[in-house]
Design a protein around this motif. Structure first.
Motif, PDB file in Angstrom:
ATOM      1  N   ASP A 123       0.814  -1.226   0.000  1.00 52.23           N
ATOM      2  CA  ASP A 123       0.000   0.000   0.000  1.00 52.23           C
ATOM      3  C   ASP A 123       0.848   1.278   0.000  1.00 52.23           C
ATOM      4  OD1 ASP A 123      -2.203  -1.529  -0.016  1.00 52.23           O
ATOM      5  OD2 ASP A 123      -3.027  -0.857   1.895  1.00 52.23           O
ATOM      6  N   PHE A 124       1.945   1.266   0.771  1.00 50.68           N
ATOM      7  CA  PHE A 124       2.794   2.463   0.858  1.00 50.68           C
ATOM      8  C   PHE A 124       3.305   2.851  -0.517  1.00 50.68           C
ATOM      9  CE2 PHE A 124       3.589   0.925   5.311  1.00 50.68           C
ATOM     10  CZ  PHE A 124       2.936   1.972   5.916  1.00 50.68           C
ATOM     11  N   GLU A 164       2.079   1.812  -3.495  1.00 50.86           N
ATOM     12  CA  GLU A 164       1.028   2.130  -4.453  1.00 50.86           C
ATOM     13  C   GLU A 164       0.483   3.530  -4.205  1.00 50.86           C
ATOM     14  OE1 GLU A 164      -1.556  -1.260  -4.173  1.00 50.86           O
ATOM     15  OE2 GLU A 164      -0.395  -2.316  -5.700  1.00 50.86           O
ATOM     16  N   ALA A 165       0.414   3.912  -2.921  1.00 57.51           N
ATOM     17  CA  ALA A 165      -0.025   5.277  -2.617  1.00 57.51           C
ATOM     18  C   ALA A 165       0.944   6.264  -3.258  1.00 57.51           C
ATOM     19  CB  ALA A 165      -0.086   5.480  -1.106  1.00 57.51           C
ATOM     20  N   ALA A 166       2.251   5.968  -3.168  1.00 55.44           N
ATOM     21  CA  ALA A 166       3.261   6.852  -3.748  1.00 55.44           C
ATOM     22  C   ALA A 166       3.180   6.854  -5.269  1.00 55.44           C
ATOM     23  CB  ALA A 166       4.651   6.419  -3.292  1.00 55.44           C
ATOM     24  N   ILE A 167       2.917   5.685  -5.869  1.00 57.06           N
ATOM     25  CA  ILE A 167       2.799   5.600  -7.330  1.00 57.06           C
ATOM     26  C   ILE A 167       1.644   6.483  -7.803  1.00 57.06           C
ATOM     27  CG2 ILE A 167       2.140   4.066  -9.236  1.00 57.06           C
ATOM     28  CD1 ILE A 167       3.675   1.829  -7.820  1.00 57.06           C
ATOM     29  N   ILE A 168       0.513   6.381  -7.114  1.00 54.02           N
ATOM     30  CA  ILE A 168      -0.657   7.184  -7.504  1.00 54.02           C
ATOM     31  C   ILE A 168      -0.358   8.673  -7.323  1.00 54.02           C
ATOM     32  CG2 ILE A 168      -3.027   7.749  -6.823  1.00 54.02           C
ATOM     33  CD1 ILE A 168      -3.487   4.780  -6.454  1.00 54.02           C
ATOM     34  N   ASP A 169       0.425   8.990  -6.287  1.00 51.11           N
ATOM     35  CA  ASP A 169       0.798  10.391  -6.080  1.00 51.11           C
ATOM     36  C   ASP A 169       1.817  10.875  -7.103  1.00 51.11           C
ATOM     37  OD1 ASP A 169      -0.901  10.714  -4.003  1.00 51.11           O
ATOM     38  OD2 ASP A 169       0.574  10.342  -2.438  1.00 51.11           O
ATOM     39  N   GLY A 170       2.316   9.971  -7.940  1.00 50.90           N
ATOM     40  CA  GLY A 170       3.205  10.368  -9.023  1.00 50.90           C
ATOM     41  C   GLY A 170       4.680  10.174  -8.744  1.00 50.90           C
ATOM     42  N   ALA A 171       5.020   9.385  -7.712  1.00 53.50           N
ATOM     43  CA  ALA A 171       6.431   9.214  -7.365  1.00 53.50           C
ATOM     44  C   ALA A 171       7.133   8.288  -8.355  1.00 53.50           C
ATOM     45  CB  ALA A 171       6.543   8.640  -5.954  1.00 53.50           C
ATOM     46  N   THR A 226      12.270   7.770  -6.105  1.00 56.64           N
ATOM     47  CA  THR A 226      11.627   8.395  -4.944  1.00 56.64           C
ATOM     48  C   THR A 226      11.053   7.328  -4.021  1.00 56.64           C
ATOM     49  OG1 THR A 226      10.978  10.152  -6.433  1.00 56.64           O
ATOM     50  CG2 THR A 226       9.967  10.174  -4.262  1.00 56.64           C
ATOM     51  N   LYS A 234      12.846   7.497  -0.645  1.00 62.88           N
ATOM     52  CA  LYS A 234      12.065   8.317   0.286  1.00 62.88           C
ATOM     53  C   LYS A 234      11.049   7.500   1.077  1.00 62.88           C
ATOM     54  CE  LYS A 234      13.270  12.703  -0.741  1.00 62.88           C
ATOM     55  NZ  LYS A 234      12.969  13.398  -1.998  1.00 62.88           N
ATOM     56  N   ILE A 235      10.621   6.361   0.520  1.00 57.35           N
ATOM     57  CA  ILE A 235       9.576   5.581   1.203  1.00 57.35           C
ATOM     58  C   ILE A 235      10.151   4.280   1.762  1.00 57.35           C
ATOM     59  CG2 ILE A 235       7.300   4.472   0.984  1.00 57.35           C
ATOM     60  CD1 ILE A 235       7.088   7.411   0.414  1.00 57.35           C
ATOM     61  N   PRO A 242      13.587   4.452   4.315  1.00 53.23           N
ATOM     62  CA  PRO A 242      13.293   4.883   5.687  1.00 53.23           C
ATOM     63  C   PRO A 242      12.464   3.855   6.459  1.00 53.23           C
ATOM     64  CG  PRO A 242      12.847   6.664   4.140  1.00 53.23           C
ATOM     65  CD  PRO A 242      13.145   5.450   3.322  1.00 53.23           C
ATOM     66  N   LEU A 243      11.600   3.127   5.747  1.00 47.44           N
ATOM     67  CA  LEU A 243      10.762   2.141   6.445  1.00 47.44           C
ATOM     68  C   LEU A 243      11.569   0.931   6.914  1.00 47.44           C
ATOM     69  CD1 LEU A 243       7.499   2.142   4.296  1.00 47.44           C
ATOM     70  CD2 LEU A 243       7.791   2.977   6.609  1.00 47.44           C
TER      71      LEU A 243
END
Lengths: 366, 280
Positions: free
Chosen positions: B171-172, B174-181, B185, B189-190, B193-194
């Motif tokens: 989910d983390f 895919e949320a970033a993909i939809i946000d255009g990352a 990135t 960035k995701i 750090p996780l």
């Protein structure tokens, strides 16, 4: 704001013979500014449909249009959609502010504009005092608002929700669904909402598409689905407690029709149904009646039965009654008082509210 | 009843005492080699083999030998180049390979993964001879490329990174993909750090392994100008009579940086071990 059109949308996972048809030839038009629900049991293809619209999956067949633009093969970032996940997917290593600002930072907007937009959306959602906190310090309801803020801050064309309320407790969920509906109406963004909770879909959505096994069962307003379900699946899926379904046959006696259960129970039918139902004389049909249209009382009903169990819920009292037939047929109705198990009662059915379904195809006759 | 409770309390106390006794014995067993090393390093007596546990004379000659050695700075620089060069390259490789194996769909993905796991099963030393021959043929013996590049390929690191990425919910991303990352990135960035505790643990382990690595540098870069600290310590102390106190003081000096690092990063270590759950 856009209109979303799905044409013969199909998604197959895996290769035959081990393939799964998740979405099967789905045709759907979501109007500009509409709040559409995708409703169905788990595995019905609703989440896959949403992911296809988001661009996280590529369809096996079919097209997706935003207005007149074919977006079928566009990557998610070029579709300008926003999505709220069931898990919220709020990044645990970023402060709330950075979470909300994330989509804007990717778009390389100027810093002061980012700050201004994040503050505005946070204020709108009532989380402006949480901007400096880490996600681990937030409650479920607050996390959900952060996820909403992150989706909204971009001002997307289409808003996608994947069961966003299922991780909240019951009280918060009821509060949040009203909030979501109001939010969507205020903003007028075309929204698609996936849920397996029929009550949630009925409250939130303008129209609902009911899916099962990847196929569209019915598309309509909550009222249409409730009052005129197109088949047995929709009839039993929508409404809680579900509609009573009883198998029996139609018989004609002296120009009047009767619904007969095992030659023991005989229910006279309205004259107005004569023309349509006379075609089914001698055939098996399924009778559907909602619990609120069945009255259980001690005397005066048209069918005799014995109380199976009575359920007191405060504002309403449901009584389940076993009919005096071989097979175990239980009809749920509303009672005037709690009854003891095994007590003799009578059932009265509102004959204007009965539905009939074809026994073979399970489709609505009337 | 009262008697019984008293009895069981006494039994519990005895068991506790036994457990503590076992712990203390274990700790002593662990500490003994360290004590022996430190004590040996400060006592010089070439006539007693093995060296006395508590030396009869006290000297810092061993330490002086290394600290005032004109080559010491060269060894230190070489050690730093080797440790950080290999760790950096290996970490970068593990991140990219781990991401590819965890998230990208490409033909032969599971074959590659099992191939790498297979590499993990092999003792590293077994590869030294074939690698040595290969490096000779490529004329890379006594070069920085030959010294640094081969040890960067670590199956263990790739495996660890792949498992860590696997554990991050999709989910983390895919949320970033939809946000255009972009993929970069998402990774930097995701995802990184996780998985920070695992990543830091891996880097720390790598630093320690590479810092202590003795065989590889000696094998592929035996030239004096490539000597790292372990080589310097060994080859300086080597003579016809073995001077234990020199070895010991060299080992103590070598021990100080990793020990400091371990202490500082203790908190990450404990958290990372819980996630990684295994060690080479």
């Amino acid at each position: 704001m856009v209109r979303v059109t799905l044409i013969e949308l199909t998604k197959i996972f895996g290769r035959p013979p081990h393939h799964v048809v998740a979405v099967d030839n789905l045709n759907l038009e979501i109007k500009d500014g509409e709040f559409l629900g995708l409703l169905g049991p788990s595995g019905c293809g609703k989440t896959t449909t949403l992911r296809l619209i988001a661009g996280l999956e590529i369809p096996t067949k079919g097209k997706i249009y935003f207005d007149d633009n074919d977006v079928t093969n566009l990557p998610p970032k070029d579709r300008d959609v926003a999505m709220v996940f069931q898990s919220y997917a709020v990044y645990p290593h970023m402060k709330v502010f950075d979470n909300i600002a994330f989509p804007l930072k990717i778009r390389k907007l100027p810093k002061n504009e980012i700050t201004e937009r994040v503050k505005r959306i946070a204020e709108y959602l009532g989380i402006e005092n949480l901007l400096d906190r880490m996600p681990s310090q937030l409650s479920g309801g607050q996390l959900q608002r952060v996820a909403l803020a992150r989706a909204l801050v971009r001002e997307p064309k289409v808003f996608l929700f994947d069961e966003p309320l299922s991780n909240l407790d019951a009280k918060l969920r009821i509060e949040a669904r009203g909030f979501l509906r109001k939010l969507q109406k205020d903003l007028g963004i075309t929204s698609i909402y996936v849920t397996h909770d029929q009550a949630e879909a009925m409250v939130i959505c303008d129209r609902i598409a009911v899916l099962n096994h990847g196929r569209l069962q019915q598309l309509g307003t909550p009222q249409e689905l409730y009052e005129k379900p197109s088949n047995i699946f929709v009839a039993t899926f929508i409404g809680s407690p579900p509609m009573n379904i009883v198998r029996g046959s139609i018989e004609e006696e002296q120009k009047a029709l009767f619904f007969i259960i095992e030659n023991k129970v005989k229910i006279p039918l309205n004259k107005t149904y004569y023309e349509i139902l006379s075609n089914y004389t001698g055939k098996d049909v399924l009778l559907g009646i909602r619990p609120e249209d069945v009255k259980v009382s001690k005397y005066g009903g048209i069918i005799q039965g014995k109380v199976y169990v009575s359920e007191y819920l405060g504002n309403v009292l449901y009584v389940r009654v076993r009919l005096p037939v071989e097979k175990e047929i239980i009809i749920q109705g509303t009672g005037d008082r709690p009854y003891d198990i095994g007590e003799d009662v009578t059932i009265d059915i509102n004959l204007n509210k009965v539905h009939f379904f074809d026994a073979k195809t399970e489709k609505l006759i009337l | 009843m009262v008697m019984n409770t008293k009895k069981s309390i006494n039994t519990a106390k005895i068991i506790e005492a036994i457990i503590y006794f076992v712990f203390i014995v274990m700790i002593l067993i662990y500490i003994y080699p360290f004590m022996r090393l430190v004590l040996t390093s400060v006592g010089a007596n070439p006539n007693t083999v093995p060296p006395q546990f508590i030396p009869s004379n006290t000297t810092f000659e061993g330490y002086e030998l290394f600290i005032f050695n004109p080559s010491m700075s060269l060894w230190l620089i070489n050690s730093l180049i080797f440790t950080f060069g290999v760790t950096l390259g290996s970490t970068a490789l593990a991140i990219f390979a781990g991401y590819a194996l965890s998230r990208l769909n490409f033909p032969g993905r599971s074959f590659f993964f099992w191939f790498i796991i297979f590499g993990m099963m092999m003792p590293g030393i077994m590869l030294y001879v074939p690698l040595f021959i290969l490096l000779i043929k490529m004329r890379l013996i006594n070069t920085y490329i030959g010294l640094l590049v081969p040890p960067m390929a670590s199956a263990y690191n790739v495996f660890l990174m792949k498992q860590a990425f696997d554990a991050v919910p999709k989910d983390f991303e895919e949320a970033a993909i939809i946000d255009g990352a972009s993929t970069a990135t998402i990774v930097f960035k995701i995802l990184l750090p996780l998985i920070r505790p695992t990543l830091i643990t891996m880097i720390l382990f790598n630093i320690v392994w590479n810092w202590n690595n003795f065989a590889w540098p000696w094998f592929v870069a035996p030239d004096r100008k490539f000597w790292t600290l372990p080589l310097g310590v060994y080859l300086t102390s080597w003579s016809y009579t073995v001077k234990f106190w020199q070895y010991a003081s060299g080992a103590v000096l070598l021990l100080i940086p990793p020990l400091t690092l371990y202490t500082i990063a203790n908190i990450y270590f404990i958290r990372g071990l819980r996630i990684a759950g295994l060690k080479r």
